[in-house]
Design a protein around this motif. Structure first.
Motif, PDB file in Angstrom:
ATOM      1  N   LEU A 100     108.911  41.979   4.549  1.00  0.00           N
ATOM      2  CA  LEU A 100     108.441  41.472   3.260  1.00  0.00           C
ATOM      3  C   LEU A 100     107.032  40.891   3.341  1.00  0.00           C
ATOM      4  O   LEU A 100     106.336  40.803   2.327  1.00  0.00           O
ATOM      5  N   TYR A 101     106.603  40.509   4.551  1.00  0.00           N
ATOM      6  CA  TYR A 101     105.298  39.866   4.718  1.00  0.00           C
ATOM      7  C   TYR A 101     104.255  40.787   5.356  1.00  0.00           C
ATOM      8  O   TYR A 101     103.068  40.451   5.377  1.00  0.00           O
ATOM      9  N   GLU A 102     104.679  41.916   5.879  1.00  0.00           N
ATOM     10  CA  GLU A 102     103.725  42.842   6.497  1.00  0.00           C
ATOM     11  C   GLU A 102     102.636  43.309   5.527  1.00  0.00           C
ATOM     12  O   GLU A 102     101.469  43.417   5.925  1.00  0.00           O
ATOM     13  N   PRO A 103     102.952  43.617   4.244  1.00  0.00           N
ATOM     14  CA  PRO A 103     101.882  44.009   3.319  1.00  0.00           C
ATOM     15  C   PRO A 103     100.852  42.906   3.076  1.00  0.00           C
ATOM     16  O   PRO A 103      99.761  43.170   2.583  1.00  0.00           O
ATOM     17  N   LEU A 104     101.193  41.662   3.449  1.00  0.00           N
ATOM     18  CA  LEU A 104     100.254  40.544   3.316  1.00  0.00           C
ATOM     19  C   LEU A 104      99.461  40.309   4.597  1.00  0.00           C
ATOM     20  O   LEU A 104      98.610  39.427   4.656  1.00  0.00           O
ATOM     21  N   GLY A 105      99.776  41.086   5.633  1.00  0.00           N
ATOM     22  CA  GLY A 105      99.014  40.987   6.869  1.00  0.00           C
ATOM     23  C   GLY A 105      99.754  40.379   8.039  1.00  0.00           C
ATOM     24  O   GLY A 105      99.199  40.281   9.139  1.00  0.00           O
ATOM     25  N   PHE A 106     101.007  39.957   7.849  1.00  0.00           N
ATOM     26  CA  PHE A 106     101.748  39.351   8.952  1.00  0.00           C
ATOM     27  C   PHE A 106     102.110  40.420   9.991  1.00  0.00           C
ATOM     28  O   PHE A 106     102.855  41.351   9.719  1.00  0.00           O
ATOM     29  N   GLY A 107     101.525  40.290  11.179  1.00  0.00           N
ATOM     30  CA  GLY A 107     101.780  41.247  12.241  1.00  0.00           C
ATOM     31  C   GLY A 107     101.178  42.611  12.002  1.00  0.00           C
ATOM     32  O   GLY A 107     101.444  43.546  12.757  1.00  0.00           O
ATOM     33  N   THR A 108     100.364  42.744  10.962  1.00  0.00           N
ATOM     34  CA  THR A 108      99.738  44.027  10.635  1.00  0.00           C
ATOM     35  C   THR A 108      98.221  43.897  10.484  1.00  0.00           C
ATOM     36  O   THR A 108      97.570  44.809   9.984  1.00  0.00           O
ATOM     37  N   THR A 109      97.661  42.777  10.910  1.00  0.00           N
ATOM     38  CA  THR A 109      96.215  42.544  10.809  1.00  0.00           C
ATOM     39  C   THR A 109      95.536  42.874  12.132  1.00  0.00           C
ATOM     40  O   THR A 109      95.996  42.454  13.195  1.00  0.00           O
ATOM     41  N   GLY A 110      94.459  43.629  12.057  1.00  0.00           N
ATOM     42  CA  GLY A 110      93.671  43.907  13.247  1.00  0.00           C
ATOM     43  C   GLY A 110      94.231  45.046  14.080  1.00  0.00           C
ATOM     44  O   GLY A 110      95.056  45.842  13.625  1.00  0.00           O
ATOM     45  N   ASN A 111      93.776  45.115  15.335  1.00  0.00           N
ATOM     46  CA  ASN A 111      94.243  46.175  16.230  1.00  0.00           C
ATOM     47  C   ASN A 111      95.615  45.807  16.804  1.00  0.00           C
ATOM     48  O   ASN A 111      96.166  44.742  16.528  1.00  0.00           O
ATOM     49  N   THR A 112      96.157  46.699  17.622  1.00  0.00           N
ATOM     50  CA  THR A 112      97.509  46.489  18.147  1.00  0.00           C
ATOM     51  C   THR A 112      97.620  45.201  18.953  1.00  0.00           C
ATOM     52  O   THR A 112      98.621  44.484  18.861  1.00  0.00           O
ATOM     53  N   THR A 113      96.594  44.883  19.725  1.00  0.00           N
ATOM     54  CA  THR A 113      96.628  43.654  20.519  1.00  0.00           C
ATOM     55  C   THR A 113      96.711  42.433  19.620  1.00  0.00           C
ATOM     56  O   THR A 113      97.521  41.523  19.861  1.00  0.00           O
ATOM     57  N   MET A 114      95.893  42.389  18.573  1.00  0.00           N
ATOM     58  CA  MET A 114      95.938  41.262  17.648  1.00  0.00           C
ATOM     59  C   MET A 114      97.299  41.178  16.956  1.00  0.00           C
ATOM     60  O   MET A 114      97.852  40.093  16.758  1.00  0.00           O
ATOM     61  N   GLN A 115      97.845  42.330  16.580  1.00  0.00           N
ATOM     62  CA  GLN A 115      99.144  42.335  15.923  1.00  0.00           C
ATOM     63  C   GLN A 115     100.218  41.740  16.832  1.00  0.00           C
ATOM     64  O   GLN A 115     101.015  40.893  16.402  1.00  0.00           O
ATOM     65  N   MET A 116     100.226  42.158  18.092  1.00  0.00           N
ATOM     66  CA  MET A 116     101.208  41.639  19.033  1.00  0.00           C
ATOM     67  C   MET A 116     100.975  40.155  19.313  1.00  0.00           C
ATOM     68  O   MET A 116     101.928  39.380  19.459  1.00  0.00           O
ATOM     69  N   MET A 117      99.718  39.757  19.348  1.00  0.00           N
ATOM     70  CA  MET A 117      99.410  38.347  19.591  1.00  0.00           C
ATOM     71  C   MET A 117      99.897  37.475  18.435  1.00  0.00           C
ATOM     72  O   MET A 117     100.395  36.363  18.661  1.00  0.00           O
ATOM     73  N   GLU A 118      99.763  37.971  17.206  1.00  0.00           N
ATOM     74  CA  GLU A 118     100.241  37.165  16.090  1.00  0.00           C
ATOM     75  C   GLU A 118     101.762  37.024  16.118  1.00  0.00           C
ATOM     76  O   GLU A 118     102.295  35.942  15.856  1.00  0.00           O
ATOM     77  N   VAL A 119     102.464  38.101  16.435  1.00  0.00           N
ATOM     78  CA  VAL A 119     103.923  38.010  16.560  1.00  0.00           C
ATOM     79  C   VAL A 119     104.287  36.997  17.646  1.00  0.00           C
ATOM     80  O   VAL A 119     105.166  36.154  17.465  1.00  0.00           O
ATOM     81  N   ALA A 120     103.588  37.046  18.777  1.00  0.00           N
ATOM     82  CA  ALA A 120     103.837  36.103  19.866  1.00  0.00           C
ATOM     83  C   ALA A 120     103.522  34.672  19.454  1.00  0.00           C
ATOM     84  O   ALA A 120     104.245  33.730  19.818  1.00  0.00           O
ATOM     85  N   ALA A 121     102.446  34.496  18.690  1.00  0.00           N
ATOM     86  CA  ALA A 121     102.060  33.156  18.246  1.00  0.00           C
ATOM     87  C   ALA A 121     103.102  32.568  17.296  1.00  0.00           C
ATOM     88  O   ALA A 121     103.543  31.418  17.460  1.00  0.00           O
ATOM     89  N   PHE A 122     103.493  33.350  16.301  1.00  0.00           N
ATOM     90  CA  PHE A 122     104.518  32.888  15.362  1.00  0.00           C
ATOM     91  C   PHE A 122     105.812  32.558  16.104  1.00  0.00           C
ATOM     92  O   PHE A 122     106.390  31.480  15.932  1.00  0.00           O
ATOM     93  N   LEU A 123     106.262  33.470  16.950  1.00  0.00           N
ATOM     94  CA  LEU A 123     107.510  33.244  17.676  1.00  0.00           C
ATOM     95  C   LEU A 123     107.364  32.145  18.726  1.00  0.00           C
ATOM     96  O   LEU A 123     108.351  31.496  19.082  1.00  0.00           O
ATOM     97  N   GLY A 124     106.141  31.914  19.213  1.00  0.00           N
ATOM     98  CA  GLY A 124     105.915  30.794  20.116  1.00  0.00           C
ATOM     99  C   GLY A 124     106.248  29.473  19.456  1.00  0.00           C
ATOM    100  O   GLY A 124     106.893  28.603  20.054  1.00  0.00           O
ATOM    101  N   HIS A 125     105.811  29.306  18.213  1.00  0.00           N
ATOM    102  CA  HIS A 125     106.184  28.110  17.448  1.00  0.00           C
ATOM    103  C   HIS A 125     107.694  28.061  17.238  1.00  0.00           C
ATOM    104  O   HIS A 125     108.323  27.020  17.429  1.00  0.00           O
ATOM    105  N   VAL A 126     108.268  29.184  16.841  1.00  0.00           N
ATOM    106  CA  VAL A 126     109.709  29.247  16.574  1.00  0.00           C
ATOM    107  C   VAL A 126     110.496  28.891  17.824  1.00  0.00           C
ATOM    108  O   VAL A 126     111.425  28.064  17.787  1.00  0.00           O
ATOM    109  N   GLY A 127     110.130  29.517  18.951  1.00  0.00           N
ATOM    110  CA  GLY A 127     110.850  29.260  20.191  1.00  0.00           C
ATOM    111  C   GLY A 127     110.787  27.805  20.610  1.00  0.00           C
ATOM    112  O   GLY A 127     111.801  27.216  21.017  1.00  0.00           O
ATOM    113  N   ALA A 128     109.598  27.216  20.513  1.00  0.00           N
ATOM    114  CA  ALA A 128     109.430  25.825  20.908  1.00  0.00           C
ATOM    115  C   ALA A 128     110.226  24.876  20.017  1.00  0.00           C
ATOM    116  O   ALA A 128     110.798  23.889  20.495  1.00  0.00           O
TER     117      ALA A 128
END
Length: 323
Positions: A100-128
């Motif tokens: 639902l948030y991918e069309p707004l840029g969540f995990g879909t912004t930038g190149n593949t590395t940036m996309q994976m980094m954003e997923v890791a960043a979001f989940l880093g907060h969640v995990g902690a």
């Protein structure tokens, strides 16, 4: 919860038609449609992800870059017998919410590395924020994200009468911490409930009853500024935000550290090299490694840390700035 159920069923129905089957593998028949709107390229996919016209949908989707086995690696202890939310959190709930948030840029912004980094960043907060690893620690303290879906021993009901005209506390409702990025206080349940079209003010328990909704609420916090004049965690992470002179003086720079500033303010930031901050950073770096990106991509300490940053919204100045 009818609005959310309808949205989820639409995505699920499309997923079946597209043969995606929600296992982290895209069906071969998914196609990307392309057109130009006011000179800008926008795309829409025929599958269950990114099925809205958006420039971000021209990139890979989250299920392309982050699949079931990776989610299991990141949260390997979440269904251990000693975990407190056994069977609650799963990849399907995460990816349905993310769609639902991918069309707004969540995990879909930038190149593949940036996309994976954003997923890791979001989940880093969640995990902690949902970890019980520092009590049990078998398998390492960073393996215990998504252990909780609610605050286990609330010290109060988190009802603030200051908001009795806009978000009045419902009789018998308790607004203790719930979710992937825990929500506290009646005004936050009311505000997020309005955004998600769910009656969280009267039914805050929905967050601990439905993992998809819990992830949606967390993603809303990630994608939405606390105040209109400020950036969202997403914006500061992917580079959409340009610091002002005042931001520079306050040592706020684009990157992971400033996501902590937005989400937690001076509860975590501006206090030097404290454990509460380091735990969040450690989860992010650990997830980057597990996802194959590598922590060296995270950048220098001044980007990772908010130890010296002045808070955007000091807790003492505004009750609405608390999480």
């Amino acid at each position: 919860m009818e609005e959310m159920r309808r949205a989820i069923w639409v995505i699920l129905a499309t997923a079946v038609l597209a043969s995606s089957v929600m296992v982290g593998v895209r069906g071969d028949d998914t196609k990307t449609l392309v057109k130009k709107v006011k000179g800008q390229k926008v795309c829409m996919k025929t599958g269950w992800e990114c099925n809205t016209w958006s420039k971000y949908c021209c990139n890979e989707t989250i299920s392309d870059i982050f699949q079931t086995y990776q989610f299991e690696n990141l949260f390997s202890k979440r269904n251990s017998p000693v975990a407190h939310a056994v069977g609650f959190w799963d990849y399907q709930s995460f990816i349905l919410s993310a769609a639902l948030y991918e069309p707004l840029g969540f995990g879909t912004t930038g190149n593949t590395t940036m996309q994976m980094m954003e997923v890791a960043a979001f989940l880093g907060h969640v995990g902690a924020k949902t970890s019980c690893g520092y009590g049990v620690a078998t398998g390492g303290p960073l393996a215990w994200g998504l252990c909780y879906n609610r605050e286990m021993s609330p010290s109060q009901s988190y009802c603030d009468d200051y908001y009795k005209l806009t978000f009045p506390c419902a009789p018998g409702a308790e607004y203790y911490g719930r979710g992937a990025l825990p929500i506290y206080w009646n005004y936050n349940y009311g505000y997020i409930g309005e955004a998600l079209k769910e009656d969280l003010l009267n039914h805050p328990e929905y967050i601990e009853q439905n993992a998809t909704l819990a992830f949606m609420a967390a993603m809303h916090k990630w994608m939405t500024p606390v105040k209109k004049s400020q950036p969202s965690p997403h914006d500061v992470f992917v580079g959409n935000w340009k610091p002002t002179k005042n931001d520079t003086l306050a040592k706020r720079v684009p990157g992971f550290g400033t996501t902590m500033n937005i989400l937690y303010g001076d509860q975590v930031c501006g206090k030097g090299d404290i454990d509460d901050m380091n735990v969040i950073v450690s989860h992010y770096l650990y997830y980057l490694d597990l996802m194959g990106v590598g922590r060296e991509e995270a950048g220098p300490n001044e980007i990772l840390s908010c130890a010296e940053q002045v808070a955007f919204n000091p807790i003492t100045s505004s009750p609405s700035s608390s999480s």
